[in-house]
Design a protein around this motif. Sequence first.
Motif, PDB file in Angstrom:
ATOM      1  N   ILE A 217       0.839  -1.205   0.000  1.00  0.00           N
ATOM      2  CA  ILE A 217       0.000   0.000   0.000  1.00  0.00           C
ATOM      3  C   ILE A 217       0.873   1.253   0.000  1.00  0.00           C
ATOM      4  CG2 ILE A 217      -1.703   1.318   1.317  1.00  0.00           C
ATOM      5  CD1 ILE A 217      -2.778  -1.348   2.386  1.00  0.00           C
ATOM      6  N   ALA A 218       1.945   1.218   0.769  1.00  0.00           N
ATOM      7  CA  ALA A 218       2.869   2.362   0.806  1.00  0.00           C
ATOM      8  C   ALA A 218       3.501   2.599  -0.559  1.00  0.00           C
ATOM      9  CB  ALA A 218       3.941   2.129   1.858  1.00  0.00           C
ATOM     10  N   ASP A 219       3.912   1.525  -1.226  1.00  0.00           N
ATOM     11  CA  ASP A 219       4.512   1.655  -2.555  1.00  0.00           C
ATOM     12  C   ASP A 219       3.531   2.235  -3.561  1.00  0.00           C
ATOM     13  OD1 ASP A 219       7.117   0.804  -2.064  1.00  0.00           O
ATOM     14  OD2 ASP A 219       6.607  -1.309  -2.277  1.00  0.00           O
ATOM     15  N   THR A 220       2.281   1.776  -3.489  1.00  0.00           N
ATOM     16  CA  THR A 220       1.245   2.297  -4.390  1.00  0.00           C
ATOM     17  C   THR A 220       1.025   3.787  -4.147  1.00  0.00           C
ATOM     18  OG1 THR A 220       0.132   0.152  -4.459  1.00  0.00           O
ATOM     19  CG2 THR A 220      -1.160   2.075  -5.111  1.00  0.00           C
ATOM     20  N   SER A 221       0.959   4.183  -2.890  1.00  0.00           N
ATOM     21  CA  SER A 221       0.727   5.591  -2.535  1.00  0.00           C
ATOM     22  C   SER A 221       1.881   6.468  -2.985  1.00  0.00           C
ATOM     23  CB  SER A 221       0.520   5.713  -1.026  1.00  0.00           C
ATOM     24  OG  SER A 221      -0.553   4.896  -0.592  1.00  0.00           O
ATOM     25  N   ILE A 222       3.098   5.986  -2.800  1.00  0.00           N
ATOM     26  CA  ILE A 222       4.274   6.740  -3.236  1.00  0.00           C
ATOM     27  C   ILE A 222       4.256   6.925  -4.752  1.00  0.00           C
ATOM     28  CG2 ILE A 222       6.788   6.659  -3.451  1.00  0.00           C
ATOM     29  CD1 ILE A 222       6.815   5.192  -0.731  1.00  0.00           C
ATOM     30  N   LYS A 223       3.929   5.857  -5.461  1.00  0.00           N
ATOM     31  CA  LYS A 223       3.881   5.918  -6.923  1.00  0.00           C
ATOM     32  C   LYS A 223       2.843   6.933  -7.394  1.00  0.00           C
ATOM     33  CE  LYS A 223       3.243   3.012 -11.018  1.00  0.00           C
ATOM     34  NZ  LYS A 223       2.957   1.642 -11.511  1.00  0.00           N
ATOM     35  N   GLN A 224       1.692   6.975  -6.724  1.00  0.00           N
ATOM     36  CA  GLN A 224       0.612   7.872  -7.126  1.00  0.00           C
ATOM     37  C   GLN A 224       0.931   9.338  -6.867  1.00  0.00           C
ATOM     38  OE1 GLN A 224      -2.587   6.140  -4.855  1.00  0.00           O
ATOM     39  NE2 GLN A 224      -3.178   4.721  -6.488  1.00  0.00           N
ATOM     40  N   THR A 225       1.793   9.609  -5.909  1.00  0.00           N
ATOM     41  CA  THR A 225       2.132  10.999  -5.559  1.00  0.00           C
ATOM     42  C   THR A 225       3.536  11.392  -6.004  1.00  0.00           C
ATOM     43  OG1 THR A 225       2.892  10.271  -3.362  1.00  0.00           O
ATOM     44  CG2 THR A 225       0.598  10.992  -3.557  1.00  0.00           C
ATOM     45  N   LEU A 226       4.248  10.481  -6.644  1.00  0.00           N
ATOM     46  CA  LEU A 226       5.656  10.731  -6.985  1.00  0.00           C
ATOM     47  C   LEU A 226       5.821  11.906  -7.935  1.00  0.00           C
ATOM     48  CD1 LEU A 226       8.549   9.774  -6.577  1.00  0.00           C
ATOM     49  CD2 LEU A 226       8.237   8.214  -8.521  1.00  0.00           C
ATOM     50  N   THR A 227       4.989  11.959  -8.966  1.00  0.00           N
ATOM     51  CA  THR A 227       5.098  13.048  -9.947  1.00  0.00           C
ATOM     52  C   THR A 227       4.861  14.396  -9.286  1.00  0.00           C
ATOM     53  OG1 THR A 227       4.327  11.594 -11.724  1.00  0.00           O
ATOM     54  CG2 THR A 227       4.193  13.954 -12.117  1.00  0.00           C
ATOM     55  N   ARG A 228       3.872  14.447  -8.417  1.00  0.00           N
ATOM     56  CA  ARG A 228       3.565  15.700  -7.718  1.00  0.00           C
ATOM     57  C   ARG A 228       4.734  16.112  -6.831  1.00  0.00           C
ATOM     58  NH1 ARG A 228       3.628  17.779  -2.423  1.00  0.00           N
ATOM     59  NH2 ARG A 228       2.120  19.488  -2.269  1.00  0.00           N
ATOM     60  N   SER A 229       5.302  15.165  -6.114  1.00  0.00           N
ATOM     61  CA  SER A 229       6.418  15.468  -5.222  1.00  0.00           C
ATOM     62  C   SER A 229       7.627  15.984  -5.995  1.00  0.00           C
ATOM     63  CB  SER A 229       6.813  14.219  -4.418  1.00  0.00           C
ATOM     64  OG  SER A 229       5.763  13.793  -3.583  1.00  0.00           O
ATOM     65  N   ILE A 230       7.942  15.330  -7.111  1.00  0.00           N
ATOM     66  CA  ILE A 230       9.094  15.732  -7.913  1.00  0.00           C
ATOM     67  C   ILE A 230       8.876  17.111  -8.529  1.00  0.00           C
ATOM     68  CG2 ILE A 230      10.416  15.206  -9.997  1.00  0.00           C
ATOM     69  CD1 ILE A 230      10.054  12.245  -9.344  1.00  0.00           C
ATOM     70  N   ASN A 231       7.691  17.341  -9.092  1.00  0.00           N
ATOM     71  CA  ASN A 231       7.409  18.639  -9.716  1.00  0.00           C
ATOM     72  C   ASN A 231       7.486  19.777  -8.704  1.00  0.00           C
ATOM     73  OD1 ASN A 231       7.008  17.471 -12.214  1.00  0.00           O
ATOM     74  ND2 ASN A 231       4.787  17.345 -12.016  1.00  0.00           N
ATOM     75  N   THR A 232       6.914  19.552  -7.515  1.00  0.00           N
ATOM     76  CA  THR A 232       6.954  20.582  -6.476  1.00  0.00           C
ATOM     77  C   THR A 232       8.388  20.874  -6.057  1.00  0.00           C
ATOM     78  OG1 THR A 232       4.794  19.880  -5.642  1.00  0.00           O
ATOM     79  CG2 THR A 232       6.153  21.205  -4.169  1.00  0.00           C
ATOM     80  N   SER A 233       9.171  19.829  -5.879  1.00  0.00           N
ATOM     81  CA  SER A 233      10.557  19.997  -5.435  1.00  0.00           C
ATOM     82  C   SER A 233      11.404  20.681  -6.496  1.00  0.00           C
ATOM     83  CB  SER A 233      11.165  18.636  -5.087  1.00  0.00           C
ATOM     84  OG  SER A 233      10.471  18.033  -4.019  1.00  0.00           O
TER      85      SER A 233
END
Length: 286
Positions: A217-233
């Motif tokens: 579940i953690a891996d799925t959640s990270i994958k779903q928010t990864l693009t947002r996290s990278i773009n923001t950073s």
Amino acid sequence: MKIAQNYKIWFSISSVVMILGLVMAIVSGINFGIDFTGGTLMQFNIGQDFTVDEIKEITDKFELKADILHAGVDKKEVIIKTKKDLPNQKRIEIFNAFKQKYNLEDSDFRQAQQFGPAMGDEIRNKALISILLASVGMLLYITYRFQFRFGAAAIVALVHDTLIVLSLYAILKIPVNSPFIAAILTIVGYSINDTIVVFDRLRENLKYRKRETYFEIADTSIKQTLTRSINTSVTTLLVIGSLYIFGVESIKEFALPLLAGVLTGTYSSIFIASPVWALSKSMAKR
């Protein structure tokens, strides 16, 4: 993508950096700036454009090991900070060297101040209290909005970010000063914001993925928010990077730890916070 399930790798990387930083801090100490050690500050009006290297040519003759900062509205004044406790006669001698090179008047000696280490102790203590209060407040809020384990994992990530940045400063011997403290407090706020985004998605996935393990579940959640996290950073790093490249020295002192903190905060929200949560939930289930 098995980020959470490979938590041992990420924990090991962070541990190596922190241990190396601890060793460097013990062996050679942390490079505290004048704000913490005490020393002397002098400000001169140069009256023309100058470079830091030009100023250091003079200060190096007096073995000051000084920090040089631009000052004034038009950046034609210089602030010299040194850890040495300079008597009045020595300050005048230094000013005379500048006076001779730049044809200055006596009135161009703007100010001179001396700092004791007591001020540094006060700044450090207040910073520690601020971080502690912020951490407790965030733990209570996240526990209320999510669960205690989410809050605990977020605090672990915050501590991780702070220790990593401190370790990098110890390893690279970068001076630790007041702007560093302000940057650390900013990092704490930024890091928790990025972590909350992942946790929010994690909480939603818990409702619909009951057959999966906590790590999945953690891996799925990270994958779903990864693009947002990278773009923001990336967008944040572009702004801070511009401040560091084009800003004056006083701005760079604040921007540098911010750069390290944003990178570390992004790393911890992906590779530390969620794996810590999944690990604690898995251990509690046993």
